[in-house]
Design a protein around this motif. Sequence first.
Motif, PDB file in Angstrom:
ATOM      1  N   LEU A 140      16.036  85.436  19.082  1.00  0.00           N
ATOM      2  CA  LEU A 140      17.467  85.382  19.365  1.00  0.00           C
ATOM      3  C   LEU A 140      17.710  85.487  20.868  1.00  0.00           C
ATOM      4  O   LEU A 140      18.544  84.755  21.424  1.00  0.00           O
ATOM      5  CB  LEU A 140      18.189  86.500  18.614  1.00  0.00           C
ATOM      6  N   GLY A 141      16.989  86.363  21.543  1.00  0.00           N
ATOM      7  CA  GLY A 141      17.096  86.479  22.996  1.00  0.00           C
ATOM      8  C   GLY A 141      16.718  85.185  23.689  1.00  0.00           C
ATOM      9  O   GLY A 141      17.393  84.747  24.632  1.00  0.00           O
ATOM     10  N   LEU A 142      15.655  84.536  23.224  1.00  0.00           N
ATOM     11  CA  LEU A 142      15.224  83.249  23.779  1.00  0.00           C
ATOM     12  C   LEU A 142      16.310  82.191  23.583  1.00  0.00           C
ATOM     13  O   LEU A 142      16.678  81.478  24.526  1.00  0.00           O
ATOM     14  CB  LEU A 142      13.915  82.807  23.123  1.00  0.00           C
ATOM     15  N   LEU A 143      16.840  82.093  22.387  1.00  0.00           N
ATOM     16  CA  LEU A 143      17.884  81.117  22.102  1.00  0.00           C
ATOM     17  C   LEU A 143      19.113  81.364  22.988  1.00  0.00           C
ATOM     18  O   LEU A 143      19.700  80.429  23.532  1.00  0.00           O
ATOM     19  CB  LEU A 143      18.272  81.162  20.625  1.00  0.00           C
ATOM     20  N   HIS A 144      19.467  82.622  23.165  1.00  0.00           N
ATOM     21  CA  HIS A 144      20.610  82.970  24.015  1.00  0.00           C
ATOM     22  C   HIS A 144      20.361  82.532  25.464  1.00  0.00           C
ATOM     23  O   HIS A 144      21.262  82.018  26.128  1.00  0.00           O
ATOM     24  CB  HIS A 144      20.875  84.470  23.909  1.00  0.00           C
ATOM     25  N   MET A 145      19.123  82.687  25.940  1.00  0.00           N
ATOM     26  CA  MET A 145      18.787  82.230  27.293  1.00  0.00           C
ATOM     27  C   MET A 145      18.868  80.716  27.407  1.00  0.00           C
ATOM     28  O   MET A 145      19.374  80.190  28.403  1.00  0.00           O
ATOM     29  CB  MET A 145      17.401  82.713  27.683  1.00  0.00           C
ATOM     30  N   VAL A 146      18.371  80.008  26.403  1.00  0.00           N
ATOM     31  CA  VAL A 146      18.432  78.544  26.413  1.00  0.00           C
ATOM     32  C   VAL A 146      19.884  78.078  26.501  1.00  0.00           C
ATOM     33  O   VAL A 146      20.219  77.147  27.246  1.00  0.00           O
ATOM     34  CB  VAL A 146      17.723  77.956  25.168  1.00  0.00           C
ATOM     35  N   LEU A 147      20.766  78.738  25.762  1.00  0.00           N
ATOM     36  CA  LEU A 147      22.182  78.355  25.766  1.00  0.00           C
ATOM     37  C   LEU A 147      22.840  78.526  27.134  1.00  0.00           C
ATOM     38  O   LEU A 147      23.810  77.837  27.439  1.00  0.00           O
ATOM     39  CB  LEU A 147      22.952  79.170  24.724  1.00  0.00           C
ATOM     40  N   GLN A 148      22.317  79.418  27.958  1.00  0.00           N
ATOM     41  CA  GLN A 148      22.920  79.629  29.278  1.00  0.00           C
ATOM     42  C   GLN A 148      22.907  78.342  30.088  1.00  0.00           C
ATOM     43  O   GLN A 148      23.873  78.021  30.783  1.00  0.00           O
ATOM     44  CB  GLN A 148      22.198  80.745  30.041  1.00  0.00           C
ATOM     45  N   ASN A 149      21.794  77.612  29.976  1.00  0.00           N
ATOM     46  CA  ASN A 149      21.664  76.358  30.724  1.00  0.00           C
ATOM     47  C   ASN A 149      22.352  75.197  30.018  1.00  0.00           C
ATOM     48  O   ASN A 149      23.073  74.436  30.643  1.00  0.00           O
ATOM     49  CB  ASN A 149      20.191  76.050  30.977  1.00  0.00           C
ATOM     50  N   THR A 150      22.150  75.076  28.717  1.00  0.00           N
ATOM     51  CA  THR A 150      22.714  73.918  28.013  1.00  0.00           C
ATOM     52  C   THR A 150      24.232  73.987  27.919  1.00  0.00           C
ATOM     53  O   THR A 150      24.896  72.958  27.875  1.00  0.00           O
ATOM     54  CB  THR A 150      22.103  73.765  26.602  1.00  0.00           C
ATOM     55  N   GLN A 151      24.785  75.197  27.908  1.00  0.00           N
ATOM     56  CA  GLN A 151      26.241  75.359  27.797  1.00  0.00           C
ATOM     57  C   GLN A 151      26.890  75.832  29.099  1.00  0.00           C
ATOM     58  O   GLN A 151      28.078  76.123  29.124  1.00  0.00           O
ATOM     59  CB  GLN A 151      26.570  76.352  26.671  1.00  0.00           C
ATOM     60  N   ASN A 152      26.083  75.939  30.158  1.00  0.00           N
ATOM     61  CA  ASN A 152      26.576  76.363  31.471  1.00  0.00           C
ATOM     62  C   ASN A 152      27.356  77.680  31.391  1.00  0.00           C
ATOM     63  O   ASN A 152      28.486  77.783  31.850  1.00  0.00           O
ATOM     64  CB  ASN A 152      27.428  75.254  32.110  1.00  0.00           C
ATOM     65  N   LEU A 153      26.733  78.700  30.818  1.00  0.00           N
ATOM     66  CA  LEU A 153      27.389  79.981  30.572  1.00  0.00           C
ATOM     67  C   LEU A 153      27.171  81.010  31.681  1.00  0.00           C
ATOM     68  O   LEU A 153      27.815  82.062  31.682  1.00  0.00           O
ATOM     69  CB  LEU A 153      26.924  80.551  29.231  1.00  0.00           C
ATOM     70  N   GLY A 154      26.243  80.750  32.594  1.00  0.00           N
ATOM     71  CA  GLY A 154      26.060  81.625  33.734  1.00  0.00           C
ATOM     72  C   GLY A 154      25.631  83.047  33.415  1.00  0.00           C
ATOM     73  O   GLY A 154      25.934  83.956  34.164  1.00  0.00           O
ATOM     74  N   TYR A 155      24.944  83.231  32.299  1.00  0.00           N
ATOM     75  CA  TYR A 155      24.468  84.545  31.881  1.00  0.00           C
ATOM     76  C   TYR A 155      25.598  85.574  31.767  1.00  0.00           C
ATOM     77  O   TYR A 155      25.421  86.761  31.998  1.00  0.00           O
ATOM     78  CB  TYR A 155      23.338  85.044  32.804  1.00  0.00           C
ATOM     79  N   MET A 156      26.783  85.096  31.400  1.00  0.00           N
ATOM     80  CA  MET A 156      27.940  85.983  31.202  1.00  0.00           C
ATOM     81  C   MET A 156      28.437  85.924  29.760  1.00  0.00           C
ATOM     82  O   MET A 156      29.544  86.307  29.468  1.00  0.00           O
ATOM     83  CB  MET A 156      29.070  85.616  32.166  1.00  0.00           C
ATOM     84  N   SER A 157      27.577  85.460  28.838  1.00  0.00           N
ATOM     85  CA  SER A 157      27.952  85.392  27.419  1.00  0.00           C
ATOM     86  C   SER A 157      27.296  86.544  26.671  1.00  0.00           C
ATOM     87  O   SER A 157      26.475  87.272  27.220  1.00  0.00           O
ATOM     88  CB  SER A 157      27.487  84.053  26.827  1.00  0.00           C
ATOM     89  N   THR A 158      27.689  86.686  25.424  1.00  0.00           N
ATOM     90  CA  THR A 158      27.066  87.694  24.561  1.00  0.00           C
ATOM     91  C   THR A 158      26.936  87.138  23.149  1.00  0.00           C
ATOM     92  O   THR A 158      27.595  86.159  22.800  1.00  0.00           O
ATOM     93  CB  THR A 158      27.888  89.003  24.569  1.00  0.00           C
ATOM     94  N   ILE A 159      26.098  87.770  22.372  1.00  0.00           N
ATOM     95  CA  ILE A 159      25.966  87.448  20.948  1.00  0.00           C
ATOM     96  C   ILE A 159      26.747  88.519  20.203  1.00  0.00           C
ATOM     97  O   ILE A 159      26.507  89.712  20.367  1.00  0.00           O
ATOM     98  CB  ILE A 159      24.493  87.439  20.516  1.00  0.00           C
ATOM     99  N   LYS A 160      27.713  88.096  19.385  1.00  0.00           N
ATOM    100  CA  LYS A 160      28.623  89.020  18.718  1.00  0.00           C
ATOM    101  C   LYS A 160      28.662  88.740  17.226  1.00  0.00           C
ATOM    102  O   LYS A 160      28.773  87.582  16.822  1.00  0.00           O
ATOM    103  CB  LYS A 160      30.030  88.841  19.324  1.00  0.00           C
ATOM    104  N   VAL A 161      28.568  89.788  16.425  1.00  0.00           N
ATOM    105  CA  VAL A 161      28.718  89.662  14.980  1.00  0.00           C
ATOM    106  C   VAL A 161      30.155  90.076  14.639  1.00  0.00           C
ATOM    107  O   VAL A 161      30.565  91.186  14.946  1.00  0.00           O
ATOM    108  CB  VAL A 161      27.708  90.548  14.235  1.00  0.00           C
ATOM    109  N   LEU A 162      30.886  89.158  14.027  1.00  0.00           N
ATOM    110  CA  LEU A 162      32.266  89.414  13.643  1.00  0.00           C
ATOM    111  C   LEU A 162      32.378  89.399  12.127  1.00  0.00           C
ATOM    112  O   LEU A 162      31.685  88.646  11.451  1.00  0.00           O
ATOM    113  CB  LEU A 162      33.201  88.359  14.233  1.00  0.00           C
ATOM    114  N   SER A 163      33.265  90.225  11.598  1.00  0.00           N
ATOM    115  CA  SER A 163      33.468  90.210  10.145  1.00  0.00           C
ATOM    116  C   SER A 163      34.934  90.434   9.849  1.00  0.00           C
ATOM    117  O   SER A 163      35.714  90.828  10.684  1.00  0.00           O
ATOM    118  CB  SER A 163      32.613  91.287   9.476  1.00  0.00           C
TER     119      SER A 163
END
Length: 126
Positions: free
Chosen positions: A103-126
């Motif tokens: 999950l950490g790896l996938l989150h890092m990959v998304l930083q580049n593909t989605q241009n998130l600048g390492y300012m995103s988070t993974i959140k569980v909502l219910s």
Amino acid sequence: GKILVDITNPINYQTMELITPLGSSGAEQIARLAPANTRVVKAFNTTFARTLAAGKVAGMPLDVFVAGDDADARAKVAQLIESGGLRTLDVGPLARARQLEELGLLHMVLQNTQNLGYMSTIKVLS
């Protein structure tokens, strides 16, 4: 015994792949090498330093996933997390560390593909 919190993601940054063998994790390898009375807990590997410093993303507290074989150690790490205003998501035994590292790896990959600048988070909502 002491608690060792593994915050790492064992990644080959050239290939953007985990470097641990399938069926294992960096946290489990650390646990095998640590002194016998050391309780290893995986946590914080899916959160980025800048978001941890801010404490929130989009006005919401960060979720910190926690895995470890010792329930008391997980609870102590949860207290640390929650004292910082963050939310603990206990995922159970240290064997879950592999999924957290993926999950950490996938989150890092998304930083580049989605241009998130390492300012995103993974959140569980219910």
